[in-house]
Write a protein that holds these residues in place. Structure first.
Motif, short mmCIF file in Angstrom:
data_model
loop_
_atom_site.label_atom_id
_atom_site.label_comp_id
_atom_site.label_asym_id
_atom_site.label_seq_id
_atom_site.Cartn_x
_atom_site.Cartn_y
_atom_site.Cartn_z
N ARG A 19 48.16 38.33 38.38
CA ARG A 19 48.94 39.57 38.48
C ARG A 19 48.29 40.67 37.65
O ARG A 19 48.20 41.82 38.10
N ASN A 20 47.87 40.36 36.44
CA ASN A 20 47.22 41.36 35.59
C ASN A 20 45.93 41.87 36.22
O ASN A 20 45.62 43.06 36.14
N TYR A 21 45.18 40.98 36.83
CA TYR A 21 43.95 41.36 37.53
C TYR A 21 44.28 42.34 38.66
O TYR A 21 43.63 43.36 38.82
N ALA A 22 45.32 42.02 39.44
CA ALA A 22 45.72 42.88 40.55
C ALA A 22 46.16 44.25 40.05
O ALA A 22 45.86 45.28 40.68
N VAL A 68 44.94 46.39 53.38
CA VAL A 68 44.88 45.12 52.65
C VAL A 68 43.54 45.02 51.93
O VAL A 68 42.48 45.19 52.52
N LYS A 69 43.63 44.76 50.63
CA LYS A 69 42.44 44.52 49.80
C LYS A 69 42.53 43.09 49.29
O LYS A 69 43.61 42.62 48.93
N VAL A 70 41.40 42.42 49.25
CA VAL A 70 41.38 41.00 48.89
C VAL A 70 40.39 40.76 47.76
O VAL A 70 39.26 41.28 47.80
N PHE A 71 40.82 39.97 46.80
CA PHE A 71 39.95 39.54 45.71
C PHE A 71 40.11 38.03 45.57
O PHE A 71 41.19 37.49 45.76
#
Length: 110
Positions: free
Chosen positions: A74-77, A60-63
């Motif tokens: 979504r585009n950022y992800a 799991v990665k979190v921003f």
């Protein structure tokens, strides 16, 4: 080797559902995944839930972002994703245990 699949989850005020959502992703029969949670300025405890989930599992990665909306999120992800394939999942979704395995199987055949 199985290709990496990036599952992107935009997060906005879904603290009640998020842990179940992420657990449904992590409990897949397909193991080569990364889960990208992008907290889009939630006003509930969704951001804290994201951070706790990251501590429990290194897939799991979190921003954390300001509230820019689901399209931006979504585009950022997608920019953060490292997988050959990208699967969008909403923060209040639960996916079946073989969902990713079946999707990859179909994609790899074509």
């Amino acid at each position: 080797m199985n290709p990496l699949v990036s599952i992107i989850v935009p997060v906005y005020n879904v603290e009640k559902y998020l842990e179940d959502c992420v657990n449904s992703i992590l409990n897949q029969t397909y193991a080569n995944i990364e889960v990208i949670l992008v907290n889009d300025g939630s006003t509930d405890n969704s951001g804290k839930v994201c951070d706790l989930l990251r501590l429990k599992n290194n897939k799991v990665k979190v921003f954390h972002n300001n509230n820019y909306g689901v399209s931006y999120t979504r585009n950022y992800a997608i920019k953060m994703a490292k997988g050959k394939y990208i699967l969008p999942v909403d923060g209040d979704d639960i996916i079946g245990d073989t969902y990713i395995e079946k999707a990859v199987s179909i994609l790899e055949k074509n």
